[in-house]
Scaffold this motif. Structure first.
Motif, PDB file in Angstrom:
ATOM      1  N   TRP A 156     -13.416 -20.083  34.715  1.00 16.12           N
ATOM      2  CA  TRP A 156     -12.283 -20.714  34.042  1.00 16.12           C
ATOM      3  C   TRP A 156     -11.002 -20.429  34.807  1.00 16.12           C
ATOM      4  O   TRP A 156     -10.932 -19.514  35.621  1.00 16.12           O
ATOM      5  N   VAL A 157      -9.990 -21.254  34.561  1.00 15.16           N
ATOM      6  CA  VAL A 157      -8.681 -21.113  35.196  1.00 15.16           C
ATOM      7  C   VAL A 157      -7.679 -20.644  34.153  1.00 15.16           C
ATOM      8  O   VAL A 157      -7.638 -21.167  33.037  1.00 15.16           O
ATOM      9  N   HIS A 158      -6.884 -19.640  34.507  1.00 18.17           N
ATOM     10  CA  HIS A 158      -5.839 -19.174  33.600  1.00 18.17           C
ATOM     11  C   HIS A 158      -4.553 -18.958  34.383  1.00 18.17           C
ATOM     12  O   HIS A 158      -4.546 -18.814  35.614  1.00 18.17           O
ATOM     13  N   PRO A 213      -1.821 -20.237  39.047  1.00 20.20           N
ATOM     14  CA  PRO A 213      -3.156 -20.268  38.412  1.00 20.20           C
ATOM     15  C   PRO A 213      -4.155 -19.406  39.157  1.00 20.20           C
ATOM     16  O   PRO A 213      -4.121 -19.291  40.386  1.00 20.20           O
ATOM     17  N   VAL A 214      -5.051 -18.778  38.405  1.00 20.97           N
ATOM     18  CA  VAL A 214      -6.085 -17.920  38.964  1.00 20.97           C
ATOM     19  C   VAL A 214      -7.434 -18.325  38.366  1.00 20.97           C
ATOM     20  O   VAL A 214      -7.528 -18.589  37.157  1.00 20.97           O
ATOM     21  N   ILE A 215      -8.448 -18.387  39.212  1.00 21.83           N
ATOM     22  CA  ILE A 215      -9.804 -18.662  38.753  1.00 21.83           C
ATOM     23  C   ILE A 215     -10.524 -17.336  38.551  1.00 21.83           C
ATOM     24  O   ILE A 215     -10.489 -16.461  39.412  1.00 21.83           O
ATOM     25  N   SER A 216     -11.179 -17.189  37.405  1.00 24.14           N
ATOM     26  CA  SER A 216     -12.000 -16.015  37.132  1.00 24.14           C
ATOM     27  C   SER A 216     -13.448 -16.449  36.970  1.00 24.14           C
ATOM     28  O   SER A 216     -13.747 -17.394  36.236  1.00 24.14           O
ATOM     29  N   ILE A 255     -10.013 -15.398  41.965  1.00 26.50           N
ATOM     30  CA  ILE A 255      -9.811 -16.316  43.084  1.00 26.50           C
ATOM     31  C   ILE A 255      -8.469 -17.007  42.907  1.00 26.50           C
ATOM     32  O   ILE A 255      -8.183 -17.566  41.841  1.00 26.50           O
ATOM     33  N   GLY A 256      -7.645 -16.948  43.940  1.00 22.58           N
ATOM     34  CA  GLY A 256      -6.349 -17.608  43.924  1.00 22.58           C
ATOM     35  C   GLY A 256      -6.248 -18.639  45.028  1.00 22.58           C
ATOM     36  O   GLY A 256      -7.020 -18.624  45.992  1.00 22.58           O
ATOM     37  N   VAL A 257      -5.281 -19.545  44.891  1.00 27.79           N
ATOM     38  CA  VAL A 257      -5.053 -20.589  45.880  1.00 27.79           C
ATOM     39  C   VAL A 257      -3.605 -20.531  46.313  1.00 27.79           C
ATOM     40  O   VAL A 257      -2.697 -20.404  45.477  1.00 27.79           O
ATOM     41  N   ARG A 258      -3.392 -20.618  47.620  1.00 26.56           N
ATOM     42  CA  ARG A 258      -2.048 -20.681  48.179  1.00 26.56           C
ATOM     43  C   ARG A 258      -1.920 -21.948  49.010  1.00 26.56           C
ATOM     44  O   ARG A 258      -2.836 -22.320  49.746  1.00 26.56           O
ATOM     45  N   SER A 259      -0.787 -22.627  48.886  1.00 29.95           N
ATOM     46  CA  SER A 259      -0.543 -23.823  49.668  1.00 29.95           C
ATOM     47  C   SER A 259       0.954 -24.082  49.734  1.00 29.95           C
ATOM     48  O   SER A 259       1.698 -23.710  48.827  1.00 29.95           O
ATOM     49  N   ASN A 260       1.400 -24.692  50.827  1.00 30.33           N
ATOM     50  CA  ASN A 260       2.787 -25.133  50.897  1.00 30.33           C
ATOM     51  C   ASN A 260       2.981 -26.472  50.194  1.00 30.33           C
ATOM     52  O   ASN A 260       4.102 -26.979  50.102  1.00 30.33           O
TER      53      ASN A 260
END
Length: 599
Positions: A141-143, A149-152, A158-163
């Motif tokens: 799930w995403v919270h 936002p972080v996926i557990s 799990i995290g996402v980084r983007s410009n």
């Protein structure tokens, strides 16, 4: 442009996959930009992204143009960083995929960097990070967090980084995704970072960019250490890099393959977990890396292997977990469909408790190569090797499961040849002063093994060494012992002819008699045959077969375990260490038996 088959029911052909890695795990990138296999944080961890085995619930990381596209891809030279160029009707972009390391080596978290460079025109791009159910055992799930936002998933964060903006979280709050347009020379990043049962590091985009460049230089420096300028140089270097990807950095072990449960047979049944460290593969890899001039990884892996051997001696386990523990022999089955619905999907391997006499040869051969390259064997290891040689003097008379890990216990010819080689190595180590022991007994038993093989494992009718004592059937693994030096004369040469006649299909070979009805051809056998032909002096045939065998790889030089002789399709787990090790063995044999010697 290379032609690729489109996804069918969510799956792509196995030859579509290109591996990337960071020294702990491997991700498989399909031609369409999707990462369909990505265990975290280690290669043998439960896979958070596993669409490879479960199209509906396995999970994936997607990055591709919105519109129809053509694909061309290659690794950055000297690295496992994959570059995929997507060309659409409106422009072109280049995606660089990297599992990053940091300024001092391995990162304490997992960091996947995906760099998107605009090359021409404007291309609308779509990306998503969609975790799976870990083979039906967890619910992602995403919270929201203070930093995005972080996926557990189970114990994973799990995290996402983007410009670029993350536009939506959909699919029942189980996905992070976005869209953007690459144009006018833009240079974008989408990064996925992950930790297990600990705080989540969320690096800035510029830090990810920096690590990507550090990773490229890290791999280039490693590749420059390889001392090989002979024939097939690009293939040799690429195979060495793929073997490096399969190495587990924290322990020094080497995995047999990056995957589990990819079928050897289109009808299923023969699906195995290869995310373990086989003593055989480790020995072959170390011998190859010693030949290539690598030092640091060789020492780490030799030390790991010898520590493991001392702990287990005199009963050596065929395979071990990447951290060195003995895996349970029980196999766990998961309730997911498998690649293209061909199950079962499993974890574990029943071969861990088998008696395979060949592992004793593997240890002695590796130690001899390490010693011959100018290194010192410590006293404790020397005593252990002498004890192993004494043990083998009795053990060789037993039936075993053979190299192919079969349920039938027999006097397999290649196992007896391996015992001969192990004792021959022990004698040579003793005569060089490396170890001390009862060489008179070792020599006598070595000669007794040869007498057994020549009387019980040779068929006058077939003019070949047979699969096992008393049989007229054949086994391709016998050709390995042209390289060990057991036999390089007329008997081995005629054995090669018999094998090519019965088990050969063009450049491909089945493992042993009857396998054409059960599985695809085994890629390593093709390169072993190259080396054996060179070892018996048939150089023209060896070079011709080498050229044909190299064509068995996919567009980026990766080899699977097996290939279907009819269709050319990849089968079995991939990338397969033994296939790439066999390629290196073939190149070594061609160099050693010719005037084209490497420095």
């Amino acid at each position: 442009m290379t032609a690729y088959a489109a996804r069918r029911d969510g799956y792509v052909d196995l030859a579509s996959y290109a591996p990337i890695g960071d020294g702990r795990t491997v991700a498989l990138v399909a031609h369409d930009g999707a990462i369909d296999w990505f265990p975290l944080p280690d290669l043998d961890s439960p896979p958070v992204f596993a669409r490879l085995l479960d199209a509906e619930g396995g999970g994936y990381i997607e990055l591709q143009p919105v519109d129809d596209f053509e694909v061309e891809r290659a690794y950055i030279p000297g690295t496992p960083l994959l570059q995929t160029t997507f060309t659409t009707a409106t422009g072109a972009v280049r995606v660089t995929d990297s599992l990053n390391v940091g300024s001092t080596g391995a990162l304490p978290w997992t960091e996947l960097a995906r760099r998107i460079e605009s090359l021409d025109g404007a291309v609308d791009m779509h990306w998503s990070v969609t975790p799976g159910t870990m083979l039906g055992t967890a619910s992602p799930w995403v919270h929201e967090s203070p930093h995005g936002p972080v996926i557990s998933v189970a114990e994973y964060s799990i995290g996402v980084r983007s410009n670029r903006a993350m536009e939506r979280r959909s699919n029942g709050q189980r996905r992070i995704s976005g869209r953007f347009t690459a144009r006018d020379g833009s240079d974008d990043v989408v990064a996925v970072v992950a930790t297990w049962n600990e705080p989540l590091r969320m690096p800035q985009v510029e830090s990810v960019r920096k690590n990507l460049e550090l990773t490229r230089e890290h791999w280039r420096r490693w590749s420059e250490l390889l001392q090989y300028e002979g024939p097939y140089r690009d293939d040799v270097h690429r195979s060495a890099l793929i073997l490096k990807l399969l190495e587990h950095g924290p322990s020094g072990s080497i995995a047999a393959a990056a995957t589990t449960s990819l079928p050897e047979n289109p009808e299923g049944r023969k699906n195995y977990d290869y995310r373990f460290a086989w003593l055989r593969d480790a020995s072959y890899a170390l011998t190859a890396l010693i030949w290539l001039g690598e030092q640091e990884d060789v020492h780490a892996a030799v030390s790991w292997l010898l520590r493991l051997t001392r702990r287990q001696s005199p009963k050596l386990h065929v395979l071990n977990r990447l951290h060195g523990d003995v895996p349970p022999s029980a196999v766990r089955t998961f309730d997911v469909p498998g690649w293209r619905g061909i199950g079962p999907v499993v974890a574990g391997n029943e071969a861990s408790d088998q008696l395979q006499l060949g592992v004793y040869r593997d240890i002695f051969d590796m130690v001899r190569a390490y010693s011959d390259s100018g290194n010192i064997i410590d006293a404790a290891t020397g005593r252990m090797l002498a004890d192993l040689a004494d043990t083998l003097c009795d053990l060789w008379r037993r039936r075993d499961a053979g190299m192919w890990e079969l349920p039938e216990q027999r006097h397999y010819t290649s196992s007896k040849m391996a015992c001969w080689d192990a004792l021959d190595c022990a004698v040579a180590l003793a005569e060089s002063g490396t170890i001390e022991g009862n060489t008179a007994r070792w020599k006598e038993e070595r000669d007794a093994i040869r007498e057994f093989i020549e009387h019980e494992c040779w068929s006058s009718d077939r003019q070949a060494y047979t699969w096992y004592a008393g049989s007229d059937e054949l086994d391709t693994s016998v050709v390995l012992h042209a390289m060990t030096g057991y036999e390089r004369g007329a008997r081995m040469s005629s054995t090669l002819d018999a094998l090519r006649d019965e088990l050969g299909r063009g450049p491909l070979f089945y493992r042993y008699s009857g396998m054409e009805h059960e599985e695809s051809a085994f890629v390593a056998c093709s390169f072993w045959m190259v080396a054996a032909l060179a070892s018996v002096g048939r150089m023209s045939e060896a070079r011709s077969l080498m050229d044909e065998a190299l064509a068995l790889s996919n567009d980026v030089g990766s080899l699977a375990e097996m290939v279907d002789p009819e269709s050319g399709a990849f089968m079995g787990n991939l990338p397969q260490a033994l296939s790439h090790l066999a390629l290196l063995t073939a190149a070594l044999a061609l160099v050693e038996e010719s005037d084209e010697r490497t420095p």
